[in-house]
Each structure stands twice: as structure tokens, then as C-alpha cells.
Scaffold this active site. Structure first.
Site, PDB file in Angstrom:
ATOM      1  N   ASN A 267      64.869  12.341  60.182  1.00  0.00           N
ATOM      2  CA  ASN A 267      65.776  13.255  60.871  1.00  0.00           C
ATOM      3  C   ASN A 267      66.767  12.420  61.654  1.00  0.00           C
ATOM      4  O   ASN A 267      66.373  11.573  62.468  1.00  0.00           O
ATOM      5  CB  ASN A 267      65.012  14.158  61.845  1.00  0.00           C
ATOM      6  CG  ASN A 267      64.146  15.183  61.123  1.00  0.00           C
ATOM      7  OD1 ASN A 267      64.146  15.257  59.895  1.00  0.00           O
ATOM      8  ND2 ASN A 267      63.409  15.972  61.890  1.00  0.00           N
TER       9      ASN A 267
ATOM     10  N   GLU B  48      66.357  16.294  58.142  1.00  0.00           N
ATOM     11  CA  GLU B  48      67.207  17.073  59.050  1.00  0.00           C
ATOM     12  C   GLU B  48      68.459  16.279  59.343  1.00  0.00           C
ATOM     13  O   GLU B  48      68.388  15.075  59.624  1.00  0.00           O
ATOM     14  CB  GLU B  48      66.523  17.339  60.409  1.00  0.00           C
ATOM     15  CG  GLU B  48      65.504  18.431  60.402  1.00  0.00           C
ATOM     16  CD  GLU B  48      64.903  18.670  61.790  1.00  0.00           C
ATOM     17  OE1 GLU B  48      65.593  18.454  62.813  1.00  0.00           O
ATOM     18  OE2 GLU B  48      63.720  19.065  61.837  1.00  0.00           O
TER      19      GLU B  48
HETATM   20  C1  FCB Z   1      65.209  18.216  65.941  1.00  0.00           C
HETATM   21  C2  FCB Z   1      64.121  19.247  65.684  1.00  0.00           C
HETATM   22  C3  FCB Z   1      64.622  20.570  65.221  1.00  0.00           C
HETATM   23  C4  FCB Z   1      65.940  20.952  65.868  1.00  0.00           C
HETATM   24  C5  FCB Z   1      66.931  19.829  65.787  1.00  0.00           C
HETATM   25  C6  FCB Z   1      68.275  20.150  66.363  1.00  0.00           C
HETATM   26  O1  FCB Z   1      64.774  17.331  66.910  1.00  0.00           O
HETATM   27  O2  FCB Z   1      63.199  18.778  64.732  1.00  0.00           O
HETATM   28  O3  FCB Z   1      63.634  21.515  65.434  1.00  0.00           O
HETATM   29  O4  FCB Z   1      65.721  21.375  67.148  1.00  0.00           O
HETATM   30  O5  FCB Z   1      66.410  18.692  66.410  1.00  0.00           O
END
Ligand code: FCB
Length: 440
Positions: A288, A353
Site C-alpha cells: 500500500n 492500495e
Molecule cells: C490505508 C488503509 C485504508 C485507507 C487508506 C486511505 O492506510 O489501509 O483502510 O484508510 O489508508
């Protein structure tokens, strides 16, 4: 045109507490986030995930939107308090049924389900018994993983154990900015270890499954070449990245990080064979990425998520920021992917992410530009040999953004929280085009 291999996986991500609502339905009991939201002053505007985007009832409509976008995969999380409302004991079949329905609907629409077992909603009774700083929580997590895998293993190919254990450990137990809101730096290190242990035990509990873990990693740079600043960057890299990557992929805690943490803990909670368990081979690493970090030495120590390095200062890199205040730098993603490939080779990567919060509603040029820049960084990484296999945009829908409540909107699809009406934003149309063409 920048193209990706036909097998490159395009997805979008969400998490249970941020979208589902229905917190008291079908046997679900409170998680630490229900409790945290009910505590005055913890979440902006007193918001909570009680209703959220009502995905629990509206998932058919949401899957239809995913299909229109052409998503190849949907990354969602399973709420432990639906499946095992007390955090231990027998499974709650009505809770599992929701995920059976969701997974079946995804499969009917040719969308691969990518569940994450833990995206922060710990059953409250486990926190009452001490939470992640307690070793028993790791054992309970493995039991829960086994239950879910038995229920869905015939239909789900890719599993993720944890989402961002950094946040669970250090925002949950050091700064207290996230649930359960404790400010106990030493306990937060034990929490990090038991999260990792829970991951390793869960991998064992799901034999024959393809399993990975998702970390929030960042490219960390020093503000200057001065020794103190370079050391600050080493420390933050240690506590953000290597304290998770090294046990998982090299079966050891980084020696320099253990030294930095000497005033806080002696790591006496690490038992024989724990590191072997934690380093069980994984099939992929989820990354992420939102923002890079620029740091330097500070003279004053302040409470920090970077336990043991409270004197480090976070510096302004001078770049544009999203509405949540995070600096925009696609190059940081490229640097991060290249570094992972160099220092931790052999594990396939997925960006699980990446996305941006902006105040704009449906015409979201800022979000399109953000995503475009980061997808280009992915293409560049692949062209330089990185084994990057897929990309998941955060998030499919506007949702409950933790301590920021509903004020920060990350969705490709706008949600009107009064009517629950979904409206695809320009970024959703842009993303559908990228998926259709297989590139930019
Ligand atoms: C990450 C999280 C997700 C969301 C994004 C913006 O840290 O995993 O749930 O809140 O940020």
C-alpha cells in the site's frame, strides 16, 4: 501508449468497517472500532461505521458497478466480529453467509475475490483480554483464519492475512490515533510481533492456499546529508518498512532497529521458532503506497508512531498534497518498488492500495492525475524488471476514513451518505478506460 501484460490484474479495494455498516446484524458484535468511535473525541465529527456505505445490503449494486468498471479483482476484508463475534469459539454461520453471497456474486460476474482477513476490526472481547500485545491474540487469529478458509477456500484463490500491521500496532497502541486508542509504546512493539506471528500461524492454518500480506511501505529520504538526518531516515525506514519486511522475508528482526528500541523493549516476547513461523513462504507481498517520507533529526522528542525515534522530525517535501494532507509523489512508488525488488527479490508484488482523497465530488481531475501518475510509475517499475502483478485502486467507494470520519473521500465512486446513491466519478470512467485498453 503505456501497456501492461494482458494478465496484469486491475482491481479496487475497500475494507469491512469502512463500507459495510450493519454493525449489529446477523450476530455481529462490536469490534474495537465500534468502541473507539463511541468514545467522544476520537473520530472527527463523532462519525462511525454504523451505517457507512451500507454495502452489507447494497453489495449486489456495488458488484454491478465493479463489473461496469471491468475490474478483474475486488479486494475487500472480512469482519472478524461477524464470523466469530466473541473472537473465539464457534463460527457464526450467518456472518459467513454474507461473505459466501458476496464471493458468489463476484464470481458470477467474473471478478476474482481477494479477501483480507484482518483490516483492523478486532473483536472487542479480544482487546478486553489485552489485544495484540498479548500472544494469545495471534493464536485466536489463526483459528479465525482456519474457519474462514474452510468456508470459502473452494471459491477464493488469493488470501491476504493482514492489512497494514504498522497501523494496527503503532497507531493502535503507540499514538492511540486508531482503535483501541492505547498510548503504550512498549506494548506496541509486542503488538507488531504478535501481528506478524498471527500472520505466520494463519499461513499454516490455510494449507494449499495462495497467501500474502499487505504492508504500508514508504520510500524514506533524509532531509540532508548530515549524519543526524541520514540516521533519522535509517530509523524511520527501520520502523516503517524493515521491522515488517525483514521478519517476513528474511526471518530476522533488523539488528539496528532492535538497537534503536533497546530503551523500550528487550524483545523478550519473541519465542523460539517465532521467526521461522513468521517467515513461512508467502505467494505475494501487497504494497500500500500513498506518499513518500522526508525526515530529519529534531531536537525535541514528541509522542510518535515511530517508537524509539520520537526525536525524528517529518519534513515538508514541498510537493502538492491531497486533501488529507499527504504529499503526492509517484516517484516514491517507483523507488519503493525498485528497492523491494532489489532487497527482497523473489516475491511477486501487488500494489494493493493506492489513491487520493480530494474534496471534489464527481469531477475529480485531481484524483485522475494522481492515479495516472502512480499507474505510470507501476509501468516504469515493470519495464525495469520488477515482478509487479497487479494494481488495486483505493477505494471503490467513498467510505469511513477512520479517525477522519466521512470528511475524506477516496472513492472512484461517489456516495451520497443521505441517500446511499452511488455516482461514478470521472476517475471511475478513467480507470475503466485504463482497464479496457490494458494501459494508459
Ligand atoms: C490505508 C488503509 C485504508 C485507507 C487508506 C486511505 O492506510 O489501509 O483502510 O484508510 O489508508
Amino acid at each position: 501508449m503505456t501497456t501492461f501484460e494482458p494478465g496484469f490484474l486491475w482491481g479496487a479495494a475497500t475494507s469491512s468497517y469502512q463500507i459495510e455498516g450493519a454493525v449489529a446484524e446477523d450476530g455481529r458484535l462490536p469490534s474495537i472500532w465500534d468502541t473507539f468511535c463511541a468514545t467522544p473525541g476520537k473520530v472527527d465529527n463523532g462519525d462511525s461505521g454504523a451505517v457507512a456505505a451500507d454495502h452489507y445490503h447494497r453489495y449486489p449494486e456495488d458488484v454491478a458497478i465493479m463489473r461496469e468498471l471491468g475490474l478483474g479483482a475486488y479486494r475487500f476484508s472480512i469482519a472478524w466480529p461477524r464470523v466469530q463475534p466473541l473472537g473465539s469459539g464457534a463460527a457464526n454461520e450467518r456472518g459467513l453467509d454474507f461473505y459466501r453471497r458476496l464471493v458468489d456474486t463476484l464470481l458470477d460476474n467474473d471478478i476474482q475475490p481477494w479477501p483480507t482477513l484482518y483490516h483492523w476490526d478486532l473483536p472487542q472481547p479480544l482487546e478486553d483480554a489485552g489485544g495484540w500485545p498479548e500472544r494469545d491474540t495471534a493464536l485466536r487469529f489463526a483459528e479465525y483464519a482456519q474457519i474462514v478458509h474452510e468456508a470459502l477456500g473452494d471459491r477464493v484463490a488469493h488470501w491476504t492475512t493482514l492489512n497494514e500491521p504498522w497501523c494496527s500496532a503503532f497507531l493502535g497502541y503507540a499514538t492511540g490515533r486508531h482503535a483501541p486508542g492505547r498510548q503504550e509504546p512498549a506494548a506496541s512493539i509486542r503488538a507488531a510481533h504478535h501481528l506478524l506471528l498471527g500472520h505466520g500461524l494463519a499461513v499454516q492454518a490455510m494449507p494449499d492456499a495462495r497467501v500474502g500480506i499487505t504492508l504500508n511501505l514508504s520510500h524514506v529520504t533524509a532531509g540532508s546529508n548530515a549524519d543526524e538526518d541520514v540516521d533519522a531516515a535509517r530509523r524511520i525506514d527501520g520502523m516503517q518498512n524493515r521491522i515488517f519486511l525483514d521478519p517476513l522475508l528474511l526471518a530476522e528482526y533488523p539488528a539496528d532497529v532492535m538497537r534503536d528500541l533497546e530503551p523500550v523493549t528487550d524483545f523478550g516476547f519473541v519465542q523460539e521458532d517465532d521467526l521461522k513461523t513468521i517467515a513461512a513462504p508467502i505467494d505475494f507481498l501487497g504494497v500500500n503506497y500513498y506518499s513518500p517520507m522526508l525526515v530529519g533529526h529534531g531536537t525535541e522528542a514528541r509522542p510518535s508512531a515511530y517508537v524509539g525515534s520520537e526525536h525524528v522530525q517529518h519534513l515538508d517535501g514541498g510537493r502538492a498534497r491531497t486533501s488529507i494532507g499527504w504529499e503526492i509523489d509517484p516517484h516514491g512508488l517507483l523507488d519503493l518498488l525498485l528497492r523491494l525488488d532489489r532487497e527482497y527479490p523473489d516475491v511477486p508484488l501487488y500494489v494493493t492500495e493506492n489513491g487520493a482523497a480530494f474534496d471534489d465530488e464527481v469531477h475529480d481531475a485531481g484524483r485522475v492525475a494522481y492515479l495516472d501518475g502512480h499507474v505510470r510509475a507501476c509501468a516504469e517499475a515493470i519495464s525495469r524488471g520488477v515482478a509487479l502483478k497487479g494494481y488495486f485502486a483505493w477505494s471503490l467507494l467513498d467510505n469511513f476514513e477512520w479517525s477522519f470520519g466521512y470528511a475524506q473521500r477516496f472513492g472512484l465512486v461517489h456516495v451520497d451518505y443521505d441517500t446511499q446513491r452511488r455516482t461514478p466519478k470521472d476517475s471511475a470512467r478513467w480507470y475503466a478506460g485504463v482497464i479496457r485498453r490494458g494501459g494508459l
